[in-house]
Write a protein that holds these residues in place. Sequence first.
Motif, PDB file in Angstrom:
ATOM      1  N   ALA A 404       0.867  -1.178   0.000  1.00  0.00           N
ATOM      2  CA  ALA A 404       0.000   0.000   0.000  1.00  0.00           C
ATOM      3  C   ALA A 404       0.898   1.220   0.000  1.00  0.00           C
ATOM      4  O   ALA A 404       2.011   1.182   0.532  1.00  0.00           O
ATOM      5  N   GLN A 405       0.422   2.300  -0.589  1.00  0.00           N
ATOM      6  CA  GLN A 405       1.268   3.479  -0.740  1.00  0.00           C
ATOM      7  C   GLN A 405       1.677   4.073   0.606  1.00  0.00           C
ATOM      8  O   GLN A 405       2.840   4.390   0.833  1.00  0.00           O
ATOM      9  N   LEU A 406       0.720   4.261   1.507  1.00  0.00           N
ATOM     10  CA  LEU A 406       0.987   4.932   2.777  1.00  0.00           C
ATOM     11  C   LEU A 406       0.919   3.962   3.944  1.00  0.00           C
ATOM     12  O   LEU A 406       0.028   3.107   4.002  1.00  0.00           O
ATOM     13  N   PRO A 407       1.848   4.079   4.910  1.00  0.00           N
ATOM     14  CA  PRO A 407       1.836   3.201   6.083  1.00  0.00           C
ATOM     15  C   PRO A 407       0.870   3.697   7.144  1.00  0.00           C
ATOM     16  O   PRO A 407       1.246   4.388   8.095  1.00  0.00           O
ATOM     17  N   VAL A 408      -0.409   3.378   6.982  1.00  0.00           N
ATOM     18  CA  VAL A 408      -1.417   3.751   7.958  1.00  0.00           C
ATOM     19  C   VAL A 408      -1.887   2.496   8.682  1.00  0.00           C
ATOM     20  O   VAL A 408      -1.611   1.375   8.255  1.00  0.00           O
ATOM     21  N   SER A 443      19.123   3.812   1.877  1.00  0.00           N
ATOM     22  CA  SER A 443      18.366   3.751   0.623  1.00  0.00           C
ATOM     23  C   SER A 443      16.978   4.323   0.828  1.00  0.00           C
ATOM     24  O   SER A 443      16.347   4.097   1.865  1.00  0.00           O
ATOM     25  N   LEU A 444      16.489   5.054  -0.179  1.00  0.00           N
ATOM     26  CA  LEU A 444      15.129   5.585  -0.200  1.00  0.00           C
ATOM     27  C   LEU A 444      14.415   5.069  -1.445  1.00  0.00           C
ATOM     28  O   LEU A 444      14.972   5.119  -2.547  1.00  0.00           O
ATOM     29  N   VAL A 445      13.198   4.605  -1.264  1.00  0.00           N
ATOM     30  CA  VAL A 445      12.408   4.076  -2.374  1.00  0.00           C
ATOM     31  C   VAL A 445      11.028   4.705  -2.335  1.00  0.00           C
ATOM     32  O   VAL A 445      10.357   4.685  -1.296  1.00  0.00           O
ATOM     33  N   ALA A 446      10.590   5.262  -3.461  1.00  0.00           N
ATOM     34  CA  ALA A 446       9.235   5.818  -3.554  1.00  0.00           C
ATOM     35  C   ALA A 446       8.215   4.686  -3.624  1.00  0.00           C
ATOM     36  O   ALA A 446       8.438   3.662  -4.276  1.00  0.00           O
ATOM     37  N   ALA A 447       7.082   4.877  -2.966  1.00  0.00           N
ATOM     38  CA  ALA A 447       6.035   3.856  -2.962  1.00  0.00           C
ATOM     39  C   ALA A 447       5.604   3.480  -4.365  1.00  0.00           C
ATOM     40  O   ALA A 447       5.284   2.322  -4.646  1.00  0.00           O
ATOM     41  N   SER A 448       5.605   4.461  -5.281  1.00  0.00           N
ATOM     42  CA  SER A 448       5.147   4.193  -6.648  1.00  0.00           C
ATOM     43  C   SER A 448       6.105   3.321  -7.440  1.00  0.00           C
ATOM     44  O   SER A 448       5.752   2.833  -8.515  1.00  0.00           O
ATOM     45  N   ALA A 496       2.916  13.201  -0.492  1.00  0.00           N
ATOM     46  CA  ALA A 496       2.188  11.927  -0.497  1.00  0.00           C
ATOM     47  C   ALA A 496       0.902  11.973   0.311  1.00  0.00           C
ATOM     48  O   ALA A 496      -0.068  11.293  -0.022  1.00  0.00           O
ATOM     49  N   ILE A 497       0.893  12.765   1.388  1.00  0.00           N
ATOM     50  CA  ILE A 497      -0.287  12.789   2.270  1.00  0.00           C
ATOM     51  C   ILE A 497      -1.188  13.989   2.000  1.00  0.00           C
ATOM     52  O   ILE A 497      -2.194  14.169   2.685  1.00  0.00           O
ATOM     53  N   ASP A 502      -2.107  10.574  -4.365  1.00  0.00           N
ATOM     54  CA  ASP A 502      -2.214   9.116  -4.429  1.00  0.00           C
ATOM     55  C   ASP A 502      -1.169   8.408  -3.582  1.00  0.00           C
ATOM     56  O   ASP A 502      -1.136   7.171  -3.536  1.00  0.00           O
ATOM     57  N   GLY A 503      -0.287   9.160  -2.908  1.00  0.00           N
ATOM     58  CA  GLY A 503       0.703   8.556  -2.027  1.00  0.00           C
ATOM     59  C   GLY A 503       1.927   8.016  -2.715  1.00  0.00           C
ATOM     60  O   GLY A 503       2.796   7.432  -2.066  1.00  0.00           O
ATOM     61  N   GLY A 504       2.042   8.206  -4.035  1.00  0.00           N
ATOM     62  CA  GLY A 504       3.129   7.583  -4.779  1.00  0.00           C
ATOM     63  C   GLY A 504       4.514   8.049  -4.404  1.00  0.00           C
ATOM     64  O   GLY A 504       5.482   7.316  -4.553  1.00  0.00           O
ATOM     65  N   SER A 505       4.647   9.266  -3.892  1.00  0.00           N
ATOM     66  CA  SER A 505       5.973   9.785  -3.552  1.00  0.00           C
ATOM     67  C   SER A 505       6.439   9.365  -2.169  1.00  0.00           C
ATOM     68  O   SER A 505       7.574   9.675  -1.785  1.00  0.00           O
ATOM     69  N   PHE A 506       5.602   8.667  -1.413  1.00  0.00           N
ATOM     70  CA  PHE A 506       5.969   8.365  -0.024  1.00  0.00           C
ATOM     71  C   PHE A 506       7.278   7.576   0.038  1.00  0.00           C
ATOM     72  O   PHE A 506       7.435   6.560  -0.647  1.00  0.00           O
ATOM     73  N   PRO A 507       8.251   8.019   0.870  1.00  0.00           N
ATOM     74  CA  PRO A 507       9.568   7.378   0.905  1.00  0.00           C
ATOM     75  C   PRO A 507       9.682   6.254   1.939  1.00  0.00           C
ATOM     76  O   PRO A 507       9.534   6.469   3.136  1.00  0.00           O
ATOM     77  N   TYR A 508       9.922   5.052   1.450  1.00  0.00           N
ATOM     78  CA  TYR A 508      10.287   3.934   2.317  1.00  0.00           C
ATOM     79  C   TYR A 508      11.814   3.847   2.370  1.00  0.00           C
ATOM     80  O   TYR A 508      12.508   4.296   1.449  1.00  0.00           O
ATOM     81  N   VAL A 509      12.340   3.271   3.423  1.00  0.00           N
ATOM     82  CA  VAL A 509      13.776   3.402   3.692  1.00  0.00           C
ATOM     83  C   VAL A 509      14.403   2.085   4.143  1.00  0.00           C
ATOM     84  O   VAL A 509      13.720   1.160   4.586  1.00  0.00           O
TER      85      VAL A 509
END
Length: 649
Positions: A404-408, A443-448, A496-497, A502-509
């Motif tokens: 999912a795009q956002l960690p909610v 490392s940073l990864v965009a949700a999209s 993203a929020i 659509d949350g696509g830019s949210f950065p996972y790490v």
Amino acid sequence: MNKTLMASLLALALTGCASSQSDQPFSLTLAHINDTQSHFDADDVRLSFANKAVYTRAGGSARVFNYANQLREQAHTNNQAFLFLHAGDAWQGSGYFTQHKGAMNADILSRMQLDAMTLGEREFALDNRHLASFIEQVDFPVLAANLDARQDADLQAVENLQPYVLYAFKGNKKKRVASVKDAGKSPVVAVLGLVRQDMATAGKQVGQLSFEQEVSRAQSTVNALKEQGVSHIVALTHLGLERDNQLAQKVNGIDVIVGGHAQGLLGDFTALGGTKNEPYARRFTNPDGRGSTCVVQSGQFGQAIGKVTVTFTYDGRVSQCEGGNTLLVDQQFYTDVRRNDTQRVSEQQQQSIMAAIADADADNIAIVAEDKSLQQYIAKEYQPALLKAYGKVIGVVPQTLAHAQLPVTGKSSQVAPLVAASQLYWLNTQGVQSVTGRQADFSLVAASAINQGVEIGAIKAGQISMELLPGNNPISLVSLTGHQVAGLLLEAINGAIAPNADGGSFPYVAGLRYQFNETSRGRGYLSRIEYARNGQWTRLDPNTQYQVALTGFHALANGGGQTLFDAQQVLTDRIDLAYVNGNLAAFPVARLSKNAQGAIEVNYINQPLNCQQAQVSCNTPAYAFTDYVRDNRPALTALAEPGISLNRL
């Protein structure tokens, strides 16, 4: 307004409200699927019987087709009206789509004898030329009442793209008609299609299409159908369950909404080791306080099929709406997801499972054989090329990993942190470091960047490159100060929020962790940023330079906004990594710039990186993930610590 819709509404107006429709009670059965996402083969699933986990196969086009035929036969025996519908997102989601670009979807869906389909966002994954070809090839109508195609060169003349379709019934026999007048005394069912009104802003390839507001277009279309004398109206939508429920409460005159996009399997599947979701066939009162609308959806990947039977009163209102989703499974069960012959359940357990499924109360699961003819056709025409492209098994996924795009709360990505971890691991392997000459810090990864979740079962290298990470954006390594990293994170998270994002830019790490606190709608601050230094979490220093791994979305400053663009505008040390003739190569970047249209361009120091060249493979994220799974995590499970704390209001 859609040219076809204008013509249809004109025909309704000319026909007027005079109708010879029968006032007898009418009953309609709808079989439906949604979000099949090119899963033409059966999927591995984990179930639970008597608190014991077992594994089997579920769904697949041949199994869905067989069960739909059973429902057709039941309707024929009962002389009852029947329709088989698809609520969108038939496209992107498996290697089949990567290979065939929608042509296989047109072939197989037509063979499944659908009566209508609407469009989901995945049908806009390519371009309108491919979409037009698909719509022209299928032998059922594709419906979208709120889509205006008049300005689009590819779709404006496609006759099979309609706002709605009318079916007249004489018992179980149905006939497609142009108007109620053509149906005589036979009951007529209208099926109208609705697509997302925000499709154009969802990052899809929509060309020159425009999308009208869902509620207003639904109401005006229903009003026109009612004026003609249509008494029974089904809305075939791809809006998501929440918006379907709202539609039912804001529009008068829709009897049934058959939806898609939510992907959750409506009903209670806890007895099978699943979850309890919203009830199937929930009814909502219309704004006029008189009518009601029944809302149904099935799950995803064609693992289940929904069936709802709607009974109408003499004056055309819904009096009953009953049914459920049925999970379609194979008859053989195993104790391990790898499903080897030695891992079959015991004969006693097999009999116990069969008895539980045969129980009269267990109507949410059925053992269904695959339609032999369709299964053999897929196996002959399509499977060999796909299996060759998939390659060898590199690991196994014991439990489905969601994305999912956002960690909610209750809905996050289990895949994105693994992708970030794979890139950090890969960059710091000896072979890659011999090319880069650097040690990556985090490392940073965009949700999209992640296309979908990872399903339970064996995982092959080709599945990663064709399904999970199918893009053509290389991994980049760039020096950023701690202050710049914080700016990148803030801009990416806020973007993203933001409302309607659509949350696509949210950065996972990976190798990094942070906490973000939202203070107002779509805005907030970072209260903590730390990175792993020698196994210890250490506060990020604003003035220290760090080696940061990025994927294309962030590296091009799309997700990090102005901060990341400024950091690479003059004398950046960024390098992009791609394979050329099978050998890893580094492409040093001089700077980023913007062209006259405002698009960001990458200026390379020496040879430019051209990902379109046949000898060049830019999908290093897929290579990194493949190596990571094969070398470190052959039993691929979610990471215990994703590194993100997102506190929403």
